[in-house]
Design an enzyme around this catalytic site. Structure first.
Site, mmCIF file in Angstrom:
data_model
loop_
_atom_site.group_PDB
_atom_site.id
_atom_site.type_symbol
_atom_site.label_atom_id
_atom_site.label_comp_id
_atom_site.label_asym_id
_atom_site.label_seq_id
_atom_site.Cartn_x
_atom_site.Cartn_y
_atom_site.Cartn_z
ATOM 1 N N SER A 108 11.181 46.687 112.760
ATOM 2 C CA SER A 108 12.291 47.430 112.164
ATOM 3 C C SER A 108 12.629 46.841 110.800
ATOM 4 O O SER A 108 12.448 45.649 110.559
ATOM 5 C CB SER A 108 13.517 47.351 113.073
ATOM 6 O OG SER A 108 14.655 47.872 112.427
ATOM 7 N N TYR A 120 19.598 42.096 117.587
ATOM 8 C CA TYR A 120 18.435 42.983 117.454
ATOM 9 C C TYR A 120 17.679 42.659 116.173
ATOM 10 O O TYR A 120 16.440 42.578 116.173
ATOM 11 C CB TYR A 120 18.921 44.427 117.440
ATOM 12 C CG TYR A 120 17.864 45.461 117.178
ATOM 13 C CD1 TYR A 120 17.049 45.935 118.202
ATOM 14 C CD2 TYR A 120 17.684 46.001 115.905
ATOM 15 C CE1 TYR A 120 16.093 46.909 117.966
ATOM 16 C CE2 TYR A 120 16.733 46.966 115.653
ATOM 17 C CZ TYR A 120 15.937 47.426 116.687
ATOM 18 O OH TYR A 120 14.979 48.384 116.447
#
Length: 279
Positions: A168, A181
């Site tokens: 990501s 995250y």
């Protein structure tokens, strides 16, 4: 030309390209691919594209009904796809998924590790609980590594293979919304490098992708909130001024899995509409 008409023509051209790839057998013809978390969003788009490029694809998800729906959808497009339930946090499920590829197709050439968890979205990282921290790293990092570890011996038997970790843009900057995250996705950048060094001698290439703001169910908390979306677009300073689509992540993965990328390993391709991506 209106945006709607131009978009329609672009989609039509893409469909023609897909039909051409399918008719020619595809650059991944004969390859066997496993894609985790692949019944919707980026995972489904990747599975579809690998199938369109000729690969035999095993999709997976934690929910049986989602697996059945996605398999039916892709088989309806004349793609060679099967599927099974797999919770990547469970060792038995991981091994069964890899074994399914071996038993049904004779081996494994491609692994796309896409499963991820983000239970603390929007929460300051300093408030992350032990259980949330463990879940994020167990799924996003540990399970990704262990799944790759299970896949490597089977790829070695085939004379080589490809592993793709789906990361990501959050891995390049720990924004307040992403917390733990973000840290887990930074770890994937390191895992990609480390695995590439370990697996190169086996002719197994290991790369990653780092999507930005992609319009998926996983990210809907961001793009469904108009005020938040504007703030994120301002923060990331997107030159393309739009969200990405899942299909726009699939092409780069297909490239990395093909012989066109035969001398690329240990790299992560950022697909973020131009958002800044630097540690």
């Amino acid at each position: 030309m209106s945006f709607t008409k131009s978009r329609f023509l672009a989609v039509g051209q893409q469909c023609l390209k897909m039909a051409s790839r399918a008719a020619s057998g595809g650059k991944l013809a004969g390859k066997v691919a496993v894609v985790t978390a692949s019944t919707d969003g980026i995972g489904l788009a990747i599975a579809r594209r690998l199938g369109q490029d000729g690969a035999k694809v095993i999709i997976s998800s934690r929910q049986e009904k989602n697996v059945q729906r996605a398999v039916q959808e892709l088989q309806g497009e004349n793609l060679d796809v099967t599927g099974m339930v797999c919770h990547v946090g469970k060792a038995e499920d991981r091994k069964n998924l890899i074994q399914h590829a071996v038993d049904n197709y004779g081996g494994l050439d491609i692994l796309v590790s896409n499963a991820a968890a983000n239970p603390g979205f929007g929460q300051p990282m300093i408030d992350t609980t032990d259980s949330a921290w463990d879940k994020v790293f167990d799924i996003n990092v540990k399970a990704a590594f262990l799944l790759a570890k299970d896949a490597v011996p089977h790829m070695e038997k085939r004379g080589g293979g490809v592993i793709i970790f789906v990361g990501s843009i959050a891995g390049y900057g720990n924004g307040k919304l992403f917390g733990t995250y973000s840290v887990s996705k930074t770890a994937l950048l390191g895992l990609t490098k480390a695995m590439a060094n370990q697996c190169g001698r086996l002719n197994i290439r290991v790369n990653g992708i780092a999507p930005g703001l992609i319009k998926t169910e996983f990210s809907k908390k961001m793009w469904k909130n108009e005020a938040l979306l504007k703030e994120l677009q301002r923060k990331f300073q997107l030159p393309l001024k739009r969200l990405g689509e899942p299909e726009e992540c699939a092409g780069p993965v297909a490239f990395l899995c093909s012989d066109d990328a035969a001398y690329i390993t240990g790299e992560t391709i950022v697909m973020s509409g131009g958002a800044v991506s630097r540690l």
